[in-house]
Design a protein around this motif. Structure first.
Motif, PDB file in Angstrom:
ATOM      1  N   SER A 106       0.879  -1.186  -0.017  1.00  0.00           N
ATOM      2  CA  SER A 106      -0.081  -0.046  -0.047  1.00  0.00           C
ATOM      3  C   SER A 106       0.814   1.290  -0.056  1.00  0.00           C
ATOM      4  CB  SER A 106      -0.828   0.063   1.042  1.00  0.00           C
ATOM      5  OG  SER A 106      -1.749   1.034   1.329  1.00  0.00           O
ATOM      6  N   GLY A 111      -2.165   5.498  -8.742  1.00  0.00           N
ATOM      7  CA  GLY A 111      -2.244   4.442  -9.618  1.00  0.00           C
ATOM      8  C   GLY A 111      -2.376   4.922 -11.232  1.00  0.00           C
ATOM      9  N   GLY A 112      -2.014   3.747 -11.900  1.00  0.00           N
ATOM     10  CA  GLY A 112      -2.406   3.678 -13.291  1.00  0.00           C
ATOM     11  C   GLY A 112      -1.212   4.764 -14.009  1.00  0.00           C
ATOM     12  N   ARG A 134      -0.261  -7.182  -6.535  1.00  0.00           N
ATOM     13  CA  ARG A 134      -1.559  -6.517  -6.653  1.00  0.00           C
ATOM     14  C   ARG A 134      -1.132  -4.896  -6.684  1.00  0.00           C
ATOM     15  NH1 ARG A 134      -3.909  -8.305  -2.099  1.00  0.00           N
ATOM     16  NH2 ARG A 134      -4.416 -10.326  -3.071  1.00  0.00           N
ATOM     17  N   GLU A 135      -0.237  -4.409  -5.891  1.00  0.00           N
ATOM     18  CA  GLU A 135      -0.231  -3.028  -5.588  1.00  0.00           C
ATOM     19  C   GLU A 135       0.678  -2.624  -6.997  1.00  0.00           C
ATOM     20  OE1 GLU A 135       0.317   1.074  -3.998  1.00  0.00           O
ATOM     21  OE2 GLU A 135      -1.093  -0.870  -4.068  1.00  0.00           O
ATOM     22  N   TYR A 137       0.126  -3.893  -9.949  1.00  0.00           N
ATOM     23  CA  TYR A 137      -0.601  -3.816 -10.956  1.00  0.00           C
ATOM     24  C   TYR A 137      -1.488  -2.437 -10.970  1.00  0.00           C
ATOM     25  CZ  TYR A 137      -4.040  -5.639 -14.375  1.00  0.00           C
ATOM     26  OH  TYR A 137      -4.742  -5.857 -15.673  1.00  0.00           O
ATOM     27  N   ARG A 138      -1.828  -2.100  -9.514  1.00  0.00           N
ATOM     28  CA  ARG A 138      -2.700  -0.864  -9.387  1.00  0.00           C
ATOM     29  C   ARG A 138      -1.745   0.309  -9.977  1.00  0.00           C
ATOM     30  NH1 ARG A 138      -3.145   3.369  -6.381  1.00  0.00           N
ATOM     31  NH2 ARG A 138      -1.264   2.891  -5.112  1.00  0.00           N
ATOM     32  N   GLU A 192      -3.142 -11.903 -10.269  1.00  0.00           N
ATOM     33  CA  GLU A 192      -3.108 -10.576 -10.120  1.00  0.00           C
ATOM     34  C   GLU A 192      -3.640  -9.708 -11.329  1.00  0.00           C
ATOM     35  OE1 GLU A 192      -4.283  -8.955  -7.385  1.00  0.00           O
ATOM     36  OE2 GLU A 192      -3.465 -10.919  -6.022  1.00  0.00           O
ATOM     37  N   LYS A 231       1.345  -5.475 -18.034  1.00  0.00           N
ATOM     38  CA  LYS A 231      -0.222  -5.314 -17.895  1.00  0.00           C
ATOM     39  C   LYS A 231      -1.104  -5.433 -19.148  1.00  0.00           C
ATOM     40  CE  LYS A 231      -2.966  -2.169 -15.172  1.00  0.00           C
ATOM     41  NZ  LYS A 231      -3.176  -1.040 -14.310  1.00  0.00           N
TER      42      LYS A 231
END
Length: 231
Positions: A106, A111-112, A134-135, A137-138, A192, A231
């Motif tokens: 976190s 993001g992105g 997961r992070e 990927y965000r 993920e 991604k």
């Protein structure tokens, strides 16, 4: 899950990540070999470093990876690390646009945005891999890459050696070490939403034995692994 304790041959006193790296910071640059991570990154073909406008450096430490990225044309690098002492060294190095103290699961980064999310010599300290992937990927922009390089699980099992350092007083301390198989990385990352783009394994060779003659018994054993996901 494979437990590192089943392979540990050193049995050093063990400290948590923040404590360990906070103490190791003064000698870290002198003890970590570029062959372990930076040389492996150099051999990757999928990342086009000079085309990356923004990168997120997760577990940025003293800024070694950030400086390496900038030297290869990456436009801007934002770093996150758990250890204030490491971040202070990274800030003094000046390779990062921004530095944040935080958890890699976190980060607080937007993001992105990032064409590259990179993590070097970090995964052995994580009890679980999915939160990191997961992070990442965000954080990644569409089409962006996640690059992770770290100790190969086969080497950890063969050497029975945790991540460790020697204190100023001469005491050997281990830092919390977890063993993740290659399949653990693939399962976590693919789960993920990442797609595997490239993977490289580096073995103990003559370059290593020149630096560490005692490693001759590990000749041919994979020592590092690099994973590239898109991604």
């Amino acid at each position: 899950m494979v437990e590192f304790a089943n392979f540990d041959t050193r049995h050093y006193p063990t400290v948590d990540v923040r404590t360990g790296y906070g103490q190791w910071v003064t000698s870290y640059e002198d003890t970590v070999e570029d062959l372990m991570d930076l040389a492996v990154l150099e051999g990757l073909s999928a990342p086009r470093w000079s085309e990356v406008e923004q990168a997120a450096d997760l577990g940025c430490g003293t800024g070694r990876t950030g400086a390496w990225l900038r030297a290869r044309g990456v436009g801007a690098v934002d770093g996150v690390d758990l250890t204030p002492e490491m971040l202070a060294r990274a800030e003094a190095r000046g390779a990062h646009r921004a530095l944040l103290e935080g958890d890699l699961a976190s980060t607080g980064l937007p993001g992105g945005r990032y064409g590259l999310v990179i993590s070097s010599l970090v995964d052995e300290h994580l009890p679980e891999l999915a939160p990191l992937y997961r992070e990442a990927y965000r954080l990644a922009a569409p089409g962006g890459l996640c690059v992770l390089v770290g100790l190969h699980p086969q080497f950890i099992m063969s050497a029975g050696m945790p991540t460790h350092f020697t204190t100023a007083e001469g005491t050997d301390l281990a830092i919390d070490t977890h063993l993740h198989l290659v399949s653990d990385h693939l399962t976590a990352a693919l789960g993920e939403g990442w797609q595997l783009a490239e993977m490289r394994e580096a073995v103990v060779d003559g370059r290593w034995t020149a630096l560490k003659p005692k490693w001759a018994r590990h000749l041919g054993v994979p020592v590092s692994a690099a994973y590239v996901f898109r991604k």
